[in-house]
Structure formats: structure tokens, C-alpha cells
Scaffold this motif. Sequence first.
Motif, PDB file in Angstrom:
ATOM      1  N   GLY A 100      -5.978  50.078 -18.397  1.00 25.63           N
ATOM      2  CA  GLY A 100      -6.155  48.935 -17.853  1.00 25.63           C
ATOM      3  C   GLY A 100      -7.736  48.763 -17.171  1.00 25.63           C
ATOM      4  N   ARG A 101      -8.026  50.014 -16.323  1.00 25.62           N
ATOM      5  CA  ARG A 101      -9.242  50.358 -16.279  1.00 25.62           C
ATOM      6  C   ARG A 101     -10.520  49.873 -16.865  1.00 25.62           C
ATOM      7  N   PHE A 102     -10.029  50.301 -18.413  1.00 20.96           N
ATOM      8  CA  PHE A 102     -10.885  49.436 -19.641  1.00 20.96           C
ATOM      9  C   PHE A 102     -11.034  47.915 -19.769  1.00 20.96           C
ATOM     10  N   TRP A 137     -10.096  46.366 -17.485  1.00 23.53           N
ATOM     11  CA  TRP A 137     -11.194  45.834 -16.470  1.00 23.53           C
ATOM     12  C   TRP A 137     -11.914  45.513 -16.412  1.00 23.53           C
ATOM     13  N   GLU A 138     -13.069  46.793 -15.664  1.00 25.73           N
ATOM     14  CA  GLU A 138     -13.967  46.819 -17.378  1.00 25.73           C
ATOM     15  C   GLU A 138     -15.000  45.827 -18.043  1.00 25.73           C
ATOM     16  N   LYS A 139     -14.017  46.025 -18.670  1.00 26.43           N
ATOM     17  CA  LYS A 139     -14.696  44.711 -19.501  1.00 26.43           C
ATOM     18  C   LYS A 139     -14.493  43.291 -19.586  1.00 26.43           C
ATOM     19  N   TRP A 140     -13.436  43.066 -18.272  1.00 30.36           N
ATOM     20  CA  TRP A 140     -13.611  41.279 -18.625  1.00 30.36           C
ATOM     21  C   TRP A 140     -14.717  41.344 -16.912  1.00 30.36           C
ATOM     22  N   SER A 177     -14.193  54.399 -18.247  1.00 36.59           N
ATOM     23  CA  SER A 177     -13.429  55.035 -18.390  1.00 36.59           C
ATOM     24  C   SER A 177     -12.600  54.999 -19.906  1.00 36.59           C
ATOM     25  N   PRO A 178     -13.720  54.347 -21.140  1.00 39.67           N
ATOM     26  CA  PRO A 178     -12.825  55.834 -22.019  1.00 39.67           C
ATOM     27  C   PRO A 178     -13.147  57.224 -21.774  1.00 39.67           C
TER      28      PRO A 178
END
Length: 96
Positions: free
Chosen positions: A57-59, A61-64, A71-72
Amino acid sequence: MILAVVTDTLAVTDTLAQFGNPTPEAPPVSDKILQLIRYFTWFILLSGVTAITYAGGRFAWEKWTGGGLESPKMVAGAMIGGAVATSAGTIMNAVL
């Protein structure tokens, strides 16, 4: 005198040979300890699934939002930690 020493040695050897192979027996409270270990295993697996879900979910959010991708590392850490936690029993059996 030598005959007495040999006779005593044979008597001791015969006494030791009578013990045989003892059968292993579980300690008296081993069922409670094994139940506690099963609870810890369940908790570790649950926390691993939660960590991977949170990191995913954090990944997203960071992409968005276009932020830095931290997060990776979290996903990789959760996966490596889960692999070590689930193979702990196998590792301990190999060591012991």
C-alpha cells in the motif's frame, strides 16, 4: 592380581551393556510449550502478511504521489524476514 583387574573390568562392562538404548520421552510440560510455539508461529506469519500488505500500500501511495521509493526495501525486508522465520525450525534441526 591381573586376573582380578580383568574380572572387575568385565563386570563393569557387563553392567554398562545392560542399560541398552533408552527411548526418548517428552518433558512433562512440553505440550504447553509446543502450543506456545504454535501461537508464536501464527503471530509471525500474521505480522509478515501485514508487513507485506502495508509495504504494498505504501508503494502504491509513493508511486501515486511521486515521492521517493522507500517501500521496495520494506517489501524485500518483509519477504526475507518471513523466509527466515518460517524456516527457523528447519535451521534449528540442521544445527542440532
